[in-house]
Design a protein around this motif. Structure first.
Motif, PDB file in Angstrom:
ATOM      1  N   MET A   1     -13.255 -15.257 -61.756  1.00  9.55           N
ATOM      2  CA  MET A   1     -12.395 -14.936 -62.718  1.00  9.55           C
ATOM      3  C   MET A   1     -10.566 -15.785 -62.236  1.00  9.55           C
ATOM      4  O   MET A   1     -10.531 -15.361 -61.304  1.00  9.55           O
ATOM      5  N   GLY A   2     -10.045 -16.281 -63.276  1.00 12.17           N
ATOM      6  CA  GLY A   2      -9.528 -16.777 -62.952  1.00 12.17           C
ATOM      7  C   GLY A   2      -8.127 -16.137 -63.419  1.00 12.17           C
ATOM      8  O   GLY A   2      -8.242 -14.277 -63.882  1.00 12.17           O
ATOM      9  N   PHE A   3      -6.741 -16.234 -63.646  1.00 12.01           N
ATOM     10  CA  PHE A   3      -5.666 -15.695 -63.410  1.00 12.01           C
ATOM     11  C   PHE A   3      -5.297 -14.785 -64.038  1.00 12.01           C
ATOM     12  O   PHE A   3      -5.122 -13.600 -64.642  1.00 12.01           O
ATOM     13  N   LEU A   4      -6.071 -15.814 -65.151  1.00 16.75           N
ATOM     14  CA  LEU A   4      -5.420 -15.772 -66.592  1.00 16.75           C
ATOM     15  C   LEU A   4      -6.139 -14.630 -67.747  1.00 16.75           C
ATOM     16  O   LEU A   4      -5.573 -14.125 -68.451  1.00 16.75           O
ATOM     17  N   GLU A   5      -7.360 -14.658 -67.177  1.00 20.16           N
ATOM     18  CA  GLU A   5      -8.072 -14.175 -67.797  1.00 20.16           C
ATOM     19  C   GLU A   5      -8.242 -12.714 -66.925  1.00 20.16           C
ATOM     20  O   GLU A   5      -8.505 -11.612 -68.360  1.00 20.16           O
ATOM     21  N   ARG A   6      -8.239 -12.575 -65.782  1.00 24.32           N
ATOM     22  CA  ARG A   6      -7.941 -10.439 -65.098  1.00 24.32           C
ATOM     23  C   ARG A   6      -6.105 -10.574 -66.407  1.00 24.32           C
ATOM     24  O   ARG A   6      -6.583  -8.998 -66.583  1.00 24.32           O
ATOM     25  N   ILE A   7      -5.340 -10.884 -66.428  1.00 21.49           N
ATOM     26  CA  ILE A   7      -4.124 -10.860 -66.994  1.00 21.49           C
ATOM     27  C   ILE A   7      -4.787  -9.957 -68.638  1.00 21.49           C
ATOM     28  O   ILE A   7      -3.990  -9.412 -68.575  1.00 21.49           O
ATOM     29  N   TYR A   8      -5.400 -11.124 -69.509  1.00 20.55           N
ATOM     30  CA  TYR A   8      -5.832 -10.687 -70.890  1.00 20.55           C
ATOM     31  C   TYR A   8      -6.916  -9.977 -70.326  1.00 20.55           C
ATOM     32  O   TYR A   8      -6.913  -9.158 -71.548  1.00 20.55           O
ATOM     33  N   LYS A   9      -7.742  -9.439 -69.442  1.00 22.67           N
ATOM     34  CA  LYS A   9      -8.799  -8.450 -69.160  1.00 22.67           C
ATOM     35  C   LYS A   9      -7.473  -6.628 -68.476  1.00 22.67           C
ATOM     36  O   LYS A   9      -7.566  -5.745 -70.128  1.00 22.67           O
ATOM     37  N   ASN A  10      -6.581  -7.206 -68.497  1.00 24.48           N
ATOM     38  CA  ASN A  10      -5.335  -6.360 -68.061  1.00 24.48           C
ATOM     39  C   ASN A  10      -5.378  -5.711 -69.575  1.00 24.48           C
ATOM     40  O   ASN A  10      -4.258  -4.516 -70.166  1.00 24.48           O
ATOM     41  N   ILE A  11      -4.584  -6.641 -70.636  1.00 26.02           N
ATOM     42  CA  ILE A  11      -3.779  -5.908 -71.383  1.00 26.02           C
ATOM     43  C   ILE A  11      -4.760  -5.248 -72.543  1.00 26.02           C
ATOM     44  O   ILE A  11      -4.262  -4.632 -73.038  1.00 26.02           O
ATOM     45  N   ALA A  12      -5.868  -6.216 -72.231  1.00 24.71           N
ATOM     46  CA  ALA A  12      -7.201  -5.419 -73.239  1.00 24.71           C
ATOM     47  C   ALA A  12      -7.139  -3.757 -73.247  1.00 24.71           C
ATOM     48  O   ALA A  12      -6.782  -2.803 -74.164  1.00 24.71           O
ATOM     49  N   LYS A  13      -7.159  -3.681 -71.925  1.00 22.56           N
ATOM     50  CA  LYS A  13      -7.238  -1.751 -71.474  1.00 22.56           C
ATOM     51  C   LYS A  13      -6.262  -1.518 -71.802  1.00 22.56           C
ATOM     52  O   LYS A  13      -6.438  -0.430 -71.943  1.00 22.56           O
ATOM     53  N   LEU A  14      -4.911  -1.759 -71.644  1.00 25.75           N
ATOM     54  CA  LEU A  14      -3.936  -0.552 -71.908  1.00 25.75           C
ATOM     55  C   LEU A  14      -3.648  -1.149 -73.089  1.00 25.75           C
ATOM     56  O   LEU A  14      -3.659   0.337 -73.594  1.00 25.75           O
ATOM     57  N   GLU A  15      -3.998  -1.680 -74.097  1.00 25.76           N
ATOM     58  CA  GLU A  15      -4.036  -1.583 -75.909  1.00 25.76           C
ATOM     59  C   GLU A  15      -4.894  -0.503 -76.288  1.00 25.76           C
ATOM     60  O   GLU A  15      -4.796   0.245 -76.977  1.00 25.76           O
ATOM     61  N   LYS A  16      -6.159  -0.251 -75.352  1.00 26.54           N
ATOM     62  CA  LYS A  16      -7.116   0.259 -75.609  1.00 26.54           C
ATOM     63  C   LYS A  16      -6.661   2.152 -75.472  1.00 26.54           C
ATOM     64  O   LYS A  16      -6.818   2.792 -75.943  1.00 26.54           O
ATOM     65  N   ARG A  17      -6.297   1.441 -74.128  1.00 30.19           N
ATOM     66  CA  ARG A  17      -5.990   3.292 -73.333  1.00 30.19           C
ATOM     67  C   ARG A  17      -4.177   3.815 -74.950  1.00 30.19           C
ATOM     68  O   ARG A  17      -4.380   4.708 -74.508  1.00 30.19           O
ATOM     69  N   ILE A  18      -3.466   2.799 -75.235  1.00 31.04           N
ATOM     70  CA  ILE A  18      -2.596   2.727 -75.931  1.00 31.04           C
ATOM     71  C   ILE A  18      -3.031   3.538 -77.655  1.00 31.04           C
ATOM     72  O   ILE A  18      -2.621   4.681 -77.643  1.00 31.04           O
ATOM     73  N   ALA A  19      -4.469   3.184 -77.609  1.00 30.59           N
ATOM     74  CA  ALA A  19      -4.646   3.832 -78.684  1.00 30.59           C
ATOM     75  C   ALA A  19      -5.697   4.786 -78.989  1.00 30.59           C
ATOM     76  O   ALA A  19      -5.249   5.656 -79.935  1.00 30.59           O
ATOM     77  N   LYS A  20      -6.493   4.922 -77.617  1.00 29.81           N
ATOM     78  CA  LYS A  20      -6.199   6.423 -77.035  1.00 29.81           C
ATOM     79  C   LYS A  20      -5.408   7.524 -76.376  1.00 29.81           C
ATOM     80  O   LYS A  20      -5.722   8.790 -77.708  1.00 29.81           O
ATOM     81  N   ARG A  59       4.427  -2.031 -70.202  1.00 31.66           N
ATOM     82  CA  ARG A  59       3.756  -3.487 -69.105  1.00 31.66           C
ATOM     83  C   ARG A  59       2.704  -4.533 -70.078  1.00 31.66           C
ATOM     84  O   ARG A  59       2.739  -5.290 -69.122  1.00 31.66           O
ATOM     85  N   VAL A  60       2.778  -3.951 -70.709  1.00 32.83           N
ATOM     86  CA  VAL A  60       1.664  -5.249 -71.722  1.00 32.83           C
ATOM     87  C   VAL A  60       2.908  -6.090 -72.189  1.00 32.83           C
ATOM     88  O   VAL A  60       2.887  -7.418 -72.217  1.00 32.83           O
ATOM     89  N   GLN A  61       3.852  -6.064 -72.431  1.00 32.26           N
ATOM     90  CA  GLN A  61       5.041  -7.124 -72.443  1.00 32.26           C
ATOM     91  C   GLN A  61       5.176  -8.048 -71.797  1.00 32.26           C
ATOM     92  O   GLN A  61       5.296  -9.350 -70.905  1.00 32.26           O
ATOM     93  N   THR A  62       5.555  -7.235 -70.249  1.00 28.43           N
ATOM     94  CA  THR A  62       5.279  -7.691 -68.982  1.00 28.43           C
ATOM     95  C   THR A  62       4.194  -8.911 -68.084  1.00 28.43           C
ATOM     96  O   THR A  62       4.467 -10.124 -68.880  1.00 28.43           O
ATOM     97  N   LEU A  63       2.894  -7.932 -68.099  1.00 26.35           N
ATOM     98  CA  LEU A  63       2.139  -8.877 -68.895  1.00 26.35           C
ATOM     99  C   LEU A  63       1.858 -10.107 -69.398  1.00 26.35           C
ATOM    100  O   LEU A  63       1.224 -11.670 -69.070  1.00 26.35           O
ATOM    101  N   LYS A  64       2.241 -10.077 -70.917  1.00 25.96           N
ATOM    102  CA  LYS A  64       2.146 -11.349 -71.909  1.00 25.96           C
ATOM    103  C   LYS A  64       3.750 -12.670 -71.304  1.00 25.96           C
ATOM    104  O   LYS A  64       3.075 -13.290 -71.458  1.00 25.96           O
TER     105      LYS A  64
END
Length: 98
Positions: A1-20, A59-64
């Motif tokens: 898994m590449g660096f960008l994929e991991r970042i996108y995965k982390n962003i998705a996780k954070l967005e789910k947590r925000i919705a929760k 954190r999401v903004q930083t990752l973006k």
């Protein structure tokens, strides 16, 4: 898994947590409406949740930002590789002419 994929995965996780967390706020407001908690308790809990949401959004903004920098880095790498390849081809042509 590449660096960008991991970042996108982390962003998705954070967005789910925000919705929760946002659903938790709605649940708190429902409890307040049904008079199970006081207004002060509602405001305290709401503030805690909003602070969590704010930090997650930061954190999401930083990752973006990391994704943008990484994409630029990959483009620069590709350009350098292309230049090196062109230089090798020029050297080969010069050797063949001689």
């Amino acid at each position: 898994m590449g660096f960008l994929e991991r970042i996108y995965k982390n962003i998705a996780k954070l967005e789910k947590r925000i919705a929760k967390e946002e659903t938790k706020i709605a649940q708190l407001e429902e409890k307040f409406q049904s008079k199970k908690i006081t207004k002060a308790k509602l405001n305290i809990e709401k503030r805690k949740i909003y602070d969590k949401i704010k930090s997650m959004k930061a954190r999401v903004q930083t990752l973006k930002g990391f994704t943008v920098k990484e994409k630029q880095h990959q483009e620069e790498k590709a350009e350098e590789k292309k230049k090196k390849q062109e230089e090798k081809e020029k050297k080969k042509k010069k050797k063949k002419k001689e």
